[in-house]
Enzyme design. Structure first.
Site, PDB file in Angstrom:
ATOM      1  N   ASP A 113      13.161  11.044  -2.823  1.00  3.96           N
ATOM      2  CA  ASP A 113      14.107   9.312  -3.444  1.00  3.96           C
ATOM      3  C   ASP A 113      14.744   9.230  -1.631  1.00  3.96           C
ATOM      4  O   ASP A 113      14.208   7.721  -1.285  1.00  3.96           O
ATOM      5  CB  ASP A 113      15.471  10.631  -3.150  1.00  3.96           C
ATOM      6  N   CYS A 167      18.453   2.134 -26.066  1.00  2.00           N
ATOM      7  CA  CYS A 167      19.618   2.019 -25.356  1.00  2.00           C
ATOM      8  C   CYS A 167      20.696   0.942 -26.688  1.00  2.00           C
ATOM      9  O   CYS A 167      22.099   1.128 -27.408  1.00  2.00           O
ATOM     10  CB  CYS A 167      20.326   1.591 -24.337  1.00  2.00           C
ATOM     11  N   CYS A 170      24.577  -0.259 -28.154  1.00  2.00           N
ATOM     12  CA  CYS A 170      25.367  -0.079 -26.298  1.00  2.00           C
ATOM     13  C   CYS A 170      25.935  -0.724 -25.585  1.00  2.00           C
ATOM     14  O   CYS A 170      24.589  -1.332 -24.737  1.00  2.00           O
ATOM     15  CB  CYS A 170      25.141   2.290 -26.403  1.00  2.00           C
ATOM     16  N   CYS A 173      27.920   1.460 -20.680  1.00  2.00           N
ATOM     17  CA  CYS A 173      28.070   1.695 -19.430  1.00  2.00           C
ATOM     18  C   CYS A 173      28.121   0.337 -18.223  1.00  2.00           C
ATOM     19  O   CYS A 173      28.631   0.544 -17.608  1.00  2.00           O
ATOM     20  CB  CYS A 173      26.686   2.063 -19.349  1.00  2.00           C
ATOM     21  N   CYS A 177      32.180  -0.549 -15.835  1.00  2.00           N
ATOM     22  CA  CYS A 177      32.609  -0.643 -14.474  1.00  2.00           C
ATOM     23  C   CYS A 177      33.676  -1.691 -13.708  1.00  2.00           C
ATOM     24  O   CYS A 177      33.678  -2.278 -13.726  1.00  2.00           O
ATOM     25  CB  CYS A 177      30.875  -1.747 -14.123  1.00  2.00           C
ATOM     26  N   CYS A 193      28.763  -2.598  -6.347  1.00  2.00           N
ATOM     27  CA  CYS A 193      28.596  -1.299  -6.820  1.00  2.00           C
ATOM     28  C   CYS A 193      29.149   0.232  -6.306  1.00  2.00           C
ATOM     29  O   CYS A 193      28.545  -0.522  -4.844  1.00  2.00           O
ATOM     30  CB  CYS A 193      27.273  -0.962  -6.658  1.00  2.00           C
ATOM     31  N   CYS A 223      29.178   4.622 -14.711  1.00  2.00           N
ATOM     32  CA  CYS A 223      28.102   4.217 -15.822  1.00  2.00           C
ATOM     33  C   CYS A 223      27.273   5.106 -16.360  1.00  2.00           C
ATOM     34  O   CYS A 223      27.317   5.545 -17.848  1.00  2.00           O
ATOM     35  CB  CYS A 223      27.947   3.065 -15.371  1.00  2.00           C
ATOM     36  N   CYS A 227      27.631   7.533 -21.268  1.00  2.00           N
ATOM     37  CA  CYS A 227      26.872   6.836 -21.826  1.00  2.00           C
ATOM     38  C   CYS A 227      26.920   8.425 -22.884  1.00  2.00           C
ATOM     39  O   CYS A 227      26.633   9.326 -22.668  1.00  2.00           O
ATOM     40  CB  CYS A 227      25.109   7.058 -20.676  1.00  2.00           C
TER      41      CYS A 227
END
Length: 320
Positions: A113, A167, A170, A173, A177, A193, A223, A227
């Protein structure tokens, strides 16, 4: 885990360029500064012939959405409730990397990361999962609560087949938000965000977006939490991820000075944002709480030395 070649996600560079040109990275200037490396894993380390992508579960043992119901508490993203994942995941990756070197004699580089690596497209190319409509990686086998790590190697390993998107129709998510951060499926505008606003964004948050923050003081999991594929998620076995920062008391946090903040969040990824940004977030949460009893707490911060904290405190007082 899965394996791909460094050039296995050639579309990443163009997608990144489009994202940056639209300004959707907000204040994250480092994304543009290292665009060349980020857009091409092959450019990051030209000697690499394989990328081993690994996923490590941090799935919670509770529904994170329940933490949004208590206005006196702050909601902290699941990934930041315990130890800093950079340390935990990197140590695990290094163990795997040492084994690879011992077995093959190859050279390796380990990334978690902090380097300009497009982990999610590479993970999809390696067959681990796919990038969902919320842009996060998810899998039919383990949902979307995972940290990703990469081991670049000079050894040519047999690549796995890439994963397809599952996905369907659907859009849970997207619809959940609170700040409408998804301009379209599979696209994210970081400037809207909550994870970006509470962690990366410096200075005051747009007043129009503040009510949407609710009591979220560090990140947002909405989000991820909704799921449907999470029905296959396995709760994280590493107890270091289940830490003490799940739902801290807002009044207690508001009273922290810099020393107190550093002591409280030592060893946590939360420490990175510093006292001022955290207290700014806490003021927004208090302003959204509707709890008049918290008004004196933010009144004391209306003249804070940090301008963004003082602004947030005055906003909270007006809201209450």
């Amino acid at each position: 885990m899965g394996v791909c070649r460094p050039d296995a996600a050639p579309e990443s560079a163009a997608r990144l360029r489009s994202f940056l040109e639209a300004g959707r990275h907000g204040q994250m200037g480092w994304m543009a500064e290292r665009e060349g490396w980020r857009g091409s894993a092959a450019a990051l380390w030209p000697d690499a012939r394989s990328v081993v992508m690994l996923a490590h579960s941090y799935a919670p043992d509770h529904d994170p959405l329940t933490d949004l119901k208590d206005g006196a508490k702050g909601a902290v993203s699941v990934y930041a409730q315990g130890r800093d994942y950079h340390d935990v995941v990197k140590k695990a990756l290094k163990r795997v990397a040492r084994w690879m070197v011992a077995e093959t004699g190859c050279e390796v580089k380990v990334f978690v990361d902090t380097a300009p690596v497009m982990e999610k497209p590479l993970a999809q190319a390696a067959g681990i999962g796919w990038q969902g409509k919320h842009t996060n990686l998810l899998s039919r086998d383990f949902g979307n609560w995972v940290f990703l790590g990469a081991i670049f190697a000079t050894e040519a390993l047999a690549p796995d087949s890439p994963e397809a998107e599952h996905c369907g129709s659907c859009r849970r998510c997207l619809d959940v938000c609170p700040t409408d951060a998804f301009p379209a499926p599979f696209q994210l505008d970081a400037r809207r965000c909550i994870s970006y606003l509470t962690i990366e964004h410096r200075g005051p948050v747009d007043p129009a977006l503040r009510p949407g923050l609710g009591n979220r003081i560090y990140g947002c999991d909405d989000c991820l939490a909704v799921c449907p594929w999470n029905k296959f998620a396995v709760t994280a076995s590493d107890m270091r991820y289940h830490g003490p920062h799940r739902a801290p008391d807002l009044a207690d946090l508001a009273r922290l000075d810099d020393t107190g903040f550093r002591a409280r969040f030592s060893g946590s990824p939360i420490k990175r944002i510093g006292r001022d940004r955290m207290i700014r977030n806490v003021c927004y949460a208090i302003g959204n709480s509707g709890l008049a009893a918290l008004k004196p707490v933010v009144q004391d911060l209306c003249e804070d030395a940090d301008a963004a904290v003082a602004d947030a405190a005055r906003w909270a007082v007006e809201r209450l």
